[in-house]
Each structure stands twice: as C-alpha cells, then as structure tokens.
Motif scaffolding. Structure first.
Motif, PDB file in Angstrom:
ATOM      1  N   LYS A 166      -9.085 -58.031 -21.578  1.00  0.00           N
ATOM      2  CA  LYS A 166      -9.209 -56.861 -22.436  1.00  0.00           C
ATOM      3  C   LYS A 166      -7.949 -56.020 -22.243  1.00  0.00           C
ATOM      4  N   ILE A 167      -7.143 -55.948 -23.274  1.00  0.00           N
ATOM      5  CA  ILE A 167      -5.789 -55.411 -23.097  1.00  0.00           C
ATOM      6  C   ILE A 167      -5.717 -53.885 -23.255  1.00  0.00           C
ATOM      7  N   ASP A 212      -5.549 -46.057 -27.316  1.00  0.00           N
ATOM      8  CA  ASP A 212      -6.213 -47.370 -27.284  1.00  0.00           C
ATOM      9  C   ASP A 212      -7.108 -47.622 -28.499  1.00  0.00           C
ATOM     10  N   ARG A 213      -6.856 -46.908 -29.597  1.00  0.00           N
ATOM     11  CA  ARG A 213      -7.734 -47.045 -30.772  1.00  0.00           C
ATOM     12  C   ARG A 213      -7.727 -48.468 -31.333  1.00  0.00           C
ATOM     13  N   LYS A 219     -14.276 -54.499 -30.767  1.00  0.00           N
ATOM     14  CA  LYS A 219     -15.463 -54.449 -31.615  1.00  0.00           C
ATOM     15  C   LYS A 219     -15.528 -55.638 -32.572  1.00  0.00           C
ATOM     16  N   GLU A 220     -14.355 -56.140 -32.967  1.00  0.00           N
ATOM     17  CA  GLU A 220     -14.301 -57.296 -33.845  1.00  0.00           C
ATOM     18  C   GLU A 220     -14.594 -58.596 -33.100  1.00  0.00           C
ATOM     19  N   GLY A 221     -14.678 -58.506 -31.761  1.00  0.00           N
ATOM     20  CA  GLY A 221     -14.927 -59.715 -30.969  1.00  0.00           C
ATOM     21  C   GLY A 221     -13.694 -60.541 -30.707  1.00  0.00           C
ATOM     22  N   ARG A 222     -12.515 -59.888 -30.811  1.00  0.00           N
ATOM     23  CA  ARG A 222     -11.268 -60.650 -30.582  1.00  0.00           C
ATOM     24  C   ARG A 222     -11.089 -60.989 -29.114  1.00  0.00           C
TER      25      ARG A 222
END
Length: 298
Positions: free
Chosen positions: A253-254, A286-287, A294-297
């Motif tokens: 998670k970047i 970090d938006r 949230k997109e599951g990337r």
C-alpha cells in the motif's frame, strides 16, 4: 520524472519505463537519473520536470522550507534500506569514530541513511570526529571503499554484494532497524498536482502496475536484465542481490509515511530553523492512493 538515486530501489520505475507501462495510461514518462537530490529539486522548481522520486532529505525538505510547494503523493519504500559497508579493518560501528565516510551529497539520501543509522548506534558525527566526503553515486562510492580511500559508505544490496565477497564488513542492514523514515516516495508540486490531477493519478497507476510486475516470479529474468542495464552491473549475480531484496522493501500500500517525514524534520531541524517549522502532515497528499485502494488496485 527525476531521481537522485542510483540503486535497485528504482527497479519499479526502470521496469515501468522499459516495459511501456505508463503508456497504458496515456503517459509518455521519461525517468531520468540526476547527480543528486538538489539537482532534481532544481529541475522540479523550474518546471523542467514535473515529478521526482526520492527520499525525505535535506534537499527535499530544504526546498519545501524555502517555499517550494512540494508534496509527497506516494511512498514506494517507507523505511531505511541498504547496508552500511566498511573496510575489513572496521568491525563495529564504534570503529567509525574519527574516520571518513563517503556520501553522494551533503544532507542527501546516503547522508541521511548514514546519519540516522549512526544516531541509532549512539554515534554523533561531529562529536565523534567523523567526516563526510561527497563523492557521487553508488558505483563511485563502492569503488572508493574498495580502494579504502574512505572507511565506510551506505550502499544498496546490489553494490554491497561484491564487497561482502571480498571480505568487507557489513555493519548493518538498515531495513532491519526500527527507524521511521520516508525513503523512496513520489513527489510533485501542489501547483502541478492541482492543475493536472489525472496525470498524477495515472503515474501512480503505472507505479502500482510496475510494483506488481516486479513481484511476480515469472518476470524475474526481465527485471534482472533491466537492473543490469540500468545500473551497469557486471554480473547477473550482482543484479540478483538487488532483485531478492525488492519484495522485502517495496510497499503493498503505497501511502506516504508521515512519521518518517517527521523524523527527518526532527533531525535536520536541529540546525535549520526553517525546516524545523515544517509540518509533516502538510507535505503529504494521499488522496490518489486512497482512491486506488478503494478501487482494489492493492
């Protein structure tokens, strides 16, 4: 996009460019290695470049302190990494007292990594007579250490491996030390961010794709070839040393690391009032990372 670093930690960016990953999102992005962080910051401030990949250092925070609207939008590596390599005569960190240590630039990444490690070991460069010699990138500094013209230097894993094989001392793998730090992150200016949010978002999409490409075992031969070419390595074994560490240092998670930036503000703020006044929270946006999660990337 610029980077003042020259090591395996840029593997994802090398892969993204060489494999045409950014083009998936309509971007023609060129990743350029410059001599140091200050050069990258100067290019960003002038508008010659639009983004920079690098650590929280004197160059980046100093630019912010002088009024540059700098902001971290992602954190690819959120801890100290690499090794503090020393000559065979040096056996412990305490042996570094009154010795010269090579760095890329004053208050740059290698200086920052080294200084935080010394602090962790209870060593103060000024008090303990340690001098820093500005020599250049990892290939130059590793050669200086090999010639024993300096006592130690911070090196990535690919450049450390040949020295370990020759009997040089590895004083510590910094990734194992519990030190908050924002290492390789993606930076831009708020001016560019606000006027081109879709570009920033798509850059991060490409970075995530590249990180996932590097992570897949079946892509190892391609990644090794890219590392050898980009870092001008002499052997596949040396490239493999850098490759093997990547799963342990790259973030899933970047998110940028606020406490890591705050730790650098604390260190540099001891001698720089303008940096001391910076707020780590104001240097992070970090938006886009939140949206991608949230997109599951990842």
């Amino acid at each position: 996009m610029t980077s003042g670093s020259f090591s395996e930690r840029e593997a994802a960016m090398y892969v993204a460019q060489d494999q045409g990953i950014f083009r998936r999102y309509g971007l023609d992005l060129t990743f350029v290695t410059v001599r140091s962080g200050p050069v990258g910051m100067a290019a960003l401030a002038s508008g010659e470049t639009q983004m920079h990949s690098g650590s929280a250092t004197g160059a980046t925070l100093g630019s912010a302190a002088e009024g540059m609207d700098l902001v971290y939008v992602a954190g690819i590596i959120n801890k100290l990494i690499g090794n503090i390599m020393a000559t065979p005569k040096i056996k412990t960190p305490a042996d570094l007292k009154n010795k010269p240590i090579a760095v890329t630039s004053a208050s740059g990444g290698s200086w920052m990594f080294t200084t935080l490690a010394l602090e962790y070991w209870g060593i103060d460069a000024k008090r303990d007579g340690i001098s820093f010699r500005i020599l250049g990138d990892e290939s130059v500094r590793s050669q200086a250490l090999l010639n024993e013209s300096v006592a130690a230097t911070h090196l990535g894993y690919a450049f450390s491996a040949p020295l370990v094989a020759k009997g040089f001392t590895n004083l510590g793998d910094l990734s194992k030390l519990p030190i908050p730090f924002q290492s390789t992150g993606i930076m831009t200016t708020r001016r560019f961010l606000n006027s081109n949010p879709e570009i920033v978002e798509n850059v991060l999409r490409g970075v995530i794709d590249a990180l996932q490409f590097v992570e897949k075992p079946e892509n190892k031969p391609v990644v090794l070839k890219i590392l050898m070419k980009r870092l001008r390595l002499q052997s596949i074994e040396q490239a493999n040393e850098g490759y093997e560490i990547l799963p342990h240092i790259y973030e899933k998670k970047i998110y940028p690391r606020v406490d890591g930036i705050r730790n650098v503000i604390r260190l540099l703020g001891q001698t720089n009032e303008k940096i001391r006044k910076l707020k780590a929270e104001e240097l992070v946006d970090d938006r886009f990372v939140k949206k991608l999660e949230k997109e599951g990337r990842f």
